[in-house]
Design an enzyme around this catalytic site. Structure first.
Site, PDB file in Angstrom:
ATOM      1  N   ARG A 122     -12.295 -12.073   4.217  1.00  0.00           N
ATOM      2  CA  ARG A 122     -12.057 -13.075   5.257  1.00  0.00           C
ATOM      3  C   ARG A 122     -10.582 -13.161   5.595  1.00  0.00           C
ATOM      4  NH1 ARG A 122     -15.276 -18.566   4.836  1.00  0.00           N
ATOM      5  NH2 ARG A 122     -16.484 -18.059   6.664  1.00  0.00           N
ATOM      6  N   GLN A 127     -11.830 -10.591  11.288  1.00  0.00           N
ATOM      7  CA  GLN A 127     -12.743 -11.596  11.838  1.00  0.00           C
ATOM      8  C   GLN A 127     -13.751 -10.987  12.805  1.00  0.00           C
ATOM      9  OE1 GLN A 127     -10.511 -14.815  13.497  1.00  0.00           O
ATOM     10  NE2 GLN A 127     -10.168 -15.759  11.515  1.00  0.00           N
ATOM     11  N   ASP A 130     -16.695  -9.892  10.921  1.00  0.00           N
ATOM     12  CA  ASP A 130     -17.216 -10.830   9.934  1.00  0.00           C
ATOM     13  C   ASP A 130     -18.632 -11.245  10.347  1.00  0.00           C
ATOM     14  OD1 ASP A 130     -17.712 -12.696   8.091  1.00  0.00           O
ATOM     15  OD2 ASP A 130     -15.925 -13.910   8.450  1.00  0.00           O
ATOM     16  N   SER A 133     -19.980 -14.760   9.383  1.00  0.00           N
ATOM     17  CA  SER A 133     -19.586 -15.849  10.262  1.00  0.00           C
ATOM     18  C   SER A 133     -20.421 -15.844  11.534  1.00  0.00           C
ATOM     19  CB  SER A 133     -18.105 -15.745  10.632  1.00  0.00           C
ATOM     20  OG  SER A 133     -17.314 -15.995   9.508  1.00  0.00           O
ATOM     21  N   TYR A 231     -13.499 -20.517   0.996  1.00  0.00           N
ATOM     22  CA  TYR A 231     -14.799 -21.045   0.600  1.00  0.00           C
ATOM     23  C   TYR A 231     -14.619 -22.268  -0.276  1.00  0.00           C
ATOM     24  CZ  TYR A 231     -16.899 -16.706   2.261  1.00  0.00           C
ATOM     25  OH  TYR A 231     -17.308 -15.691   3.031  1.00  0.00           O
TER      26      TYR A 231
END
Lengths: 523, 368
Positions: A122, A127, A130, A133, A231
C-alpha cells in the site's frame, strides 16, 4: 507474451479479470490477449465484444492454460488450476497466501511465478493496482444498496402530505476503503451517518465524507495506522470494552449497521454482539462486510441473509463485488492492466520481472521455484504521517533545575562579558585622552539603550522600524552643518552636498515610515 | 547662542529619538513614535544651526528645504510595493554624506595644522575645535574619521546594490567575483594597512585609496547576498551608517551625533538579527555576504504552484469546509483588509471554518 483469462470456476463468481477495454490497453503494451469462451458473460461482456477488441477466444480452459504465458484471473486458483501451471507460466490473481499456504507451495513446486493482487504494497505508486481497495470500494457501495434493499424505509427524511418520515440512522464501523465508500453512499442517499474507527487519524476523513465521527473517550496510546501500513491494529481489551459500551449506547437508535472492521491476517473482531442486535428496532438491517473472516456481528452467518427473532435482518454475503460484476470487472481488469504495465516497462511485450521493484517484489509470492512470501518490508514506508513525538513533560524539579542551570549559565556569560568589557575599557583609558573617554561613555550608553529598545519589536513592524532608523541616520547632517561654516571652499561644497542629501533622506525617510504605518491603521 | 542651550536641546533630541525607536515596537505607539522622531530631528537641526561652529545657516536651510521637497515628492509618489528599495536608495545618500563629512574633517584638519599659532586663535567653529587638539587627540581623530569614511563608503555602494536588487535592476542571485570572500578580506586588510599609514602621515592619498577599497567592499559584499535577504541587508546597512555617524560624531566632538549614531547602529544590528531569526537564517552568514554558507540553495521548493483564476477561487471557496487565509504584504498594499473581512463574514455565515495564518518570514521577505 500471451495473457489469458479463464472463466472463474468458483461457484457464483461473476467477475472476470479482463475486459475488452483492458485487452486493448494490454495489446498496446505489446501483449497478445486470450480469453476462455464465456468468461465475461456473467459480467456483461460477450465473446463477440472480446473478439472485436482483438482478443482470441479459446474454447476450453485447458487449451487456454496451455496457450497463455500469463494467466490473469480473479479468485485464488483451484487445485486443478494450479496443476495446469508450469515453469514458464505466471499467474496473476487474488491469492491470500496466508490462508492458502499449501496452494502456494504447490505453485512454487510447479515453478510458476505467482503475483498475488492482494499483496500489492500500500504505497502511493501502487495505488493504481491496489485491487483490494477497488474491490473494497465496490463492497462499501454495495453494502449500502443491499441495506436499502432490505430496509423498509427511506434513507432520507421527508415531509410529505402523507406524513413525516424521519431519516434513517446509519452506523458504519471501520472507516477503511469500504467504510468510506459506504459513508459516501449513505450520506448521498440522505441518511444520518455515524462512523467509528479505532484509528483516530481517520476522523478527519470521516468528517470530510459527511459522516459524524463517533468519538470514544479513552485515554490510551492508540496505535496509529502509519505503523501498520494503514491498517488497523488489534486493540487492547480495555479499549474494546469502551468501544462496545459506546456501541451499546448507540444500538437502540441505529437503523442500519454496516461493519467493515478487519485486521490483516486475523479473524474479524466481534464488535456487534448479540445483545446489541436484540436492542435494535425491528426492521433494522446489519450488513457484515467482514463475514468472510467470521464477521463483526456475533450472529452473522457467512454467505447468508438471516432475520433474527426481533426482526433484524443480518446480511453476511461475502461476494459484494461479484454482485456488481460489470463494475468490479472493469476496475479489477484495470488493476491487472496497471500491473502488466509495471511488468513490461519497455512496452515491447517482454515481461521484465524485476524483483528489485518494491511493488513487484511485494506482490510476487512464488518465483523460480521459491516461495518468496512474505516479502521484505518495502523501502518506502507509511501512508499516514507519523504523529509528532510528544515533548516529555518535565517534572517541577527538573524544570527548576533547568532554570537554575540556565540562570547560572546566563550569569556566567554576563559576568564574563562585563569583566572583559571592563578590562578593555581600562586599557583604552590608559592611552586615550580624557576628552575621548567622555564621549566614549556616551557612546557605550547609547549602544546599550539601542539594544534594549529594539528587542521586543513586533514582527510586522520590522520594515517601518527599518525605515525610521534610516530616517534617523540622517543625523549625519549635524556633522555637515557644523562644517558648512568653514573657510575652506572644498569643505563648504562637500558639506553643502551632504546637507542636501541628508535633507532628502530626512523628509523621504519619515514620510515613507508614516505611509508604511498607515497600512496598519484600522480604517 | 549659548553652548549650553545647544547641549540642552541635544539631550531633548536624544530622548525623542530613543522614544521614537522604542515606540515602534507596538502598532499603536508607532504613530506617535514617528512624530517623536520628526520632532527630535527638527530640534537637533535647529540647535545645531544656532549653535557654535555653524555658519551659512541660510544656505543650510535652503539646501534642507530643497532636499526635503525632493524627498517628499519621491516618497509620496512611490508605489507601496517599492518602499523597501526606496529606503535602500535614500540610505545610500546617508552613506555618501558620511564620506563627505569625513573628508571635510580631513581637509579642515590639514588646513588647521598648516596654520601658525596666531591664526589658530583667530579660528572659530569646528576649526577652532580642531586647533585645540593635542597630538594624541589628533591621532584618535584620524582613526575616527578614517573609520567614518570607511563605513560610510561601504554603506554607500552597499545601499546602491541593495536598491538595485530590490528593484530588480541588479540580478537578485548571490553573485561573487572569482576569489569570493578572499577579495573582501584582502580589501579590508589593505584598508587596515592604509589606516596605519594615514595615522602616521595624515596623507590624503591613503584616505582616497581606502575609500575606493571600501566602495569595492560594499559592492562586492552585497552582490554576494541573495535578493531575499535584502531587507536584512538594508537594516544592516542602516546600522553601519549609524556607526559611521557615531565615528564622525567622535571626530567632531558632537555628543548628539555619537548618541544617535550609536542608537541607530545598535538598533539596526539587533533588528537585522531579529529579522534573520524570524526568517530562520543565520545572521553571520547573511551580514558577511553568504560567508560560511554551506547549505547551497536556501530551500528546495517542492511541488508546483498552480495559479487559478478568480472564479476558480470562488468555486473552491464555495465548496470548502475549512479555509485558511494567509495575509501577505500584497493584501495590505491593496487595502484589501475590509474586503477580506467581508469575505470572512460571508464564509462564516455559510458555516465554514475560516482561520488566519500569519507568516512572519513572508512578511519580512516582502517588506511588511
Amino acid at each position: 507474451m500471451k495473457i489469458g483469462t479463464p472463466k472463474e470456476v468458483f461457484e457464483g463468481e461473476a467477475r472476470v479479470a479482463m475486459t475488452p477495454d483492458s485487452a486493448r490497453q494490454l495489446q498496446k503494451l505489446g501483449h497478445e490477449c486470450l480469453i476462455e469462451s464465456g468468461a465475461g458473460l456473467a459480467a456483461g461482456f460477450s465473446d463477440a465484444a472480446y473478439e472485436e477488441a482483438g482478443v482470441e477466444v479459446i474454447k476450453t480452459a485447458a487449451q487456454l492454460y496451455k496457450a497463455a504465458d500469463i494467466i490473469a484471473k480473479v479468485r485464488p486458483p483451484s487445485d486443478t488450476e494450479v496443476k495446469r501451471l508450469g515453469p514458464s507460466k505466471t499467474l496473476i490473481s487474488f491469492f491470500y497466501p496466508v490462508a492458502n499456504e499449501e496452494l502456494m507451495a504447490q505453485a512454487a513446486e510447479k515453478g510458476a511465478t505467482v503475483i498475488a493482487m492482494d499483496m500489492v504494497p500500500r504505497i502511493s505508486r501502487a495505488q493504481k493496482m491496489d485491487a483490494l481497495s477497488s474491490m473494497a470500494n465496490i463492497a462499501g457501495y454495495r453494502a449500502v444498496i443491499e441495506a436499502g434493499n432490505n430496509f423498509g424505509r427511506f434513507f432520507t427524511g421527508q415531509v410529505t402530505a402523507a406524513g413525516k418520515v424521519p431519516p434513517a440512522k446509519v452506523l458504519i464501523v471501520g472507516a477503511g476503503v469500504a467504510g468510506l465508500a459506504a459513508i459516501g453512499t449513505s450520506t448521498s442517499l440522505g441518511a444520518i451517518t455515524y462512523a467509528f474507527d479505532v484509528r483516530p487519524e481517520v476522523a478527519e476523513q470521516i468528517e470530510s465524507m459527511g459522516a459524524e465521527f463517533v468519538f470514544l473517550e479513552f485515554e490510551e496510546d492508540q496505535t496509529d495506522g502509519a505503523a501498520t501500513g494503514g491498517y488497523a491494529a488489534p486493540s487492547s481489551p480495555e479499549f474494546r470494552e469502551a468501544q462496545l459500551a459506546k456501541f451499546r449506547e448507540l444500538a437502540p437508535d441505529i437503523d442500519i449497521v454496516i461493519t467493515t472492521a478487519l485486521i490483516p491476517n486475523r479473524d474479524a473482531p466481534v464488535l456487534w454482539t448479540k445483545d446489541m442486535v436484540e436492542m435494535m428496532k425491528p426492521g433494522s438491517v446489519i450488513i457484515d462486510l467482514a463475514a468472510e473472516r467470521g464477521g463483526n456481528c456475533e450472529l452473522t452467518v457467512k454467505d447468508e441473509k438471516i432475520v433474527t427473532d426481533n426482526g433484524v435482518t443480518i446480511v453476511g454475503y461475502t461476494d459484494f463485488p461479484s454482485r456488481m460484476a460489470t463494475q468490479s470487472s472493469t476496475l479489477y481488469a484495470t488493476n491487472i492492466r496497471h500491473m502488466m504495465t509495471d511488468l513490461t516497462p519497455e512496452k515491447d511485450g517482454v515481461v521484465n520481472h524485476n524483483m528489485e521493484d518494491d511493488v513487484i517484489r511485494g506482490a510476487t509470492i512464488t518465483h523460480e521455484k521459491e516461495v518468496t512470501f512474505p516479502p521484505p518490508p518495502p523501502k518506502i514506508q507509511a501512508i499516514a504521517a507519523k504523529p509528532k513525538e510528544k515533548v516529555k513533560e518535565l517534572t517541577p524539579e527538573e524544570k527548576r533545575e533547568m532554570e537554575a542551570a540556565a540562570f547560572k549559565a546566563q550569569t556566567k556569560s554576563q559576568v564574563t562579558l562585563i569583566v572583559v568589557g571592563a578590562v578593555l575599557m581600562l586599557l583604552l583609558g590608559l592611552v586615550a585622552p580624557a576628552s575621548f573617554m567622555q564621549h566614549f561613555i556616551v557612546f557605550v550608553l547609547a549602544v546599550f539603550v539601542g539594544f534594549q529598545v529594539i528587542w521586543n519589536v513586533a514582527h510586522s513592524l520590522h520594515t517601518p522600524l527599518m525605515a525610521v532608523t534610516n530616517a534617523i541616520s540622517s543625523i549625519i547632517i549635524l556633522g555637515a552643518l557644523m562644517q558648512i561654516g568653514s573657510s575652506v571652499g572644498w569643505v563648504i561644497v562637500l558639506a553643502a552636498l551632504s546637507v542636501f542629501m541628508a535633507g532628502i533622506n530626512i523628509f523621504g525617510g519619515f514620510l515613507v515610515t508614516r505611509r508604511m504605518l498607515a497600512m496598519f491603521q484600522k480604517s | 547662542m549659548e553652548f549650553g542651550f545647544t547641549t540642552a536641546a541635544y539631550v531633548v533630541a536624544a530622548v525623542l529619538f530613543i522614544l521614537s525607536l522604542g515606540g515602534l515596537s507596538g502598532q499603536e505607539s508607532a504613530k506617535r513614535a514617528v512624530w517623536y522622531g520628526i520632532a527630535g530631528m527638527a530640534l537637533a537641526i535647529f540647535a545645531t544651526l544656532i549653535g557654535p561652529g555653524s555658519g551659512l545657516w541660510w544656505l543650510s536651510i535652503l539646501l534642507i528645504a530643497a532636499g526635503g521637497v525632493i524627498g517628499y515628492i519621491v516618497a509620496k509618489r512611490v508605489q507601496m510595493t517599492e518602499m523597501p528599495q526606496l529606503v535602500a536608495a535614500m540610505h545610500s545618500l546617508v552613506g555618501l554624506a558620511a564620506v563627505f563629512v569625513g573628508y571635510n574633517a580631513h581637509i579642515e584638519l590639514a588646513n588647521v595644522m598648516s596654520m601658525d599659532q596666531e591664526a589658530k586663535y583667530a579660528l572659530d567653529g569646528f576649526a577652532a575645535l580642531l586647533a585645540k587638539k593635542s597630538g594624541v587627540e589628533i591621532g584618535i581623530l584620524r582613526v575616527e574619521l578614517f573609520l567614518g569614511v570607511f563605513i560610510g563608503a561601504v554603506t554607500f555602494t552597499g545601499s546602491v546594490i541593495a536598491f538595485g536588487k530590490l528593484a530588480g535592476k541588479v540580478t537578485s542571485a548571490a553573485t561573487k567575483l572569482p576569489g569570493g570572500h578572499m577579495l573582501n578580506a584582502t580589501a579590508a586588510g589593505l584598508s587596515l594597512i592604509l589606516l596605519f599609514i594615514y595615522l602616521g602621515s595624515g596623507a590624503m592619498w591613503a584616505l582616497v585609496l581606502m575609500t575606493l577599497l571600501a566602495f569595492f567592499i560594499g559592492y562586492h559584499l552585497i552582490m554576494g547576498i541573495g535578493g531575499a535577504d535584502m531587507p536584512v541587508v538594508v537594516s544592516m546597512l542602516n546600522s553601519y551608517s549609524g556607526w559611521a555617524a557615531a565615528a564622525i560624531g567622535f571626530s567632531l566632538g558632537n555628543d548628539l551625533l555619537i548618541v544617535v549614531g550609536a542608537l541607530v547602529g545598535s538598533s539596526g544590528a539587533i533588528l537585522s538579527y531579529i529579522m534573520c531569526k524570524a526568517m530562520n537564517r543565520s545572521f553571520v552568514s547573511v551580514i558577511l555576504g553568504g560567508f560560511g554558507e554551506t547549505g547551497g540553495p536556501q530551500m528546495e521548493v517542492e511541488g508546483e504552484m498552480i495559479e487559478i483564476p478568480v472564479d476558480g477561487v470562488a468555486s473552491a471557496l464555495n465548496e470548502a469546509d475549512s479555509v485558511i487565509i494567509i495575509p501577505g504584504y500584497g493584501m495590505a498594499v491593496a487595502q484589501a483588509q475590509s474586503a477580506v473581512s467581508d469575505l470572512t463574514k460571508k464564509l462564516r455565515a455559510q458555516g465554514k471554518e475560516v482561520r488566519f495564518q500569519s507568516t512572519p518570514w513572508r512578511a519580512v521577505c516582502r517588506g511588511t
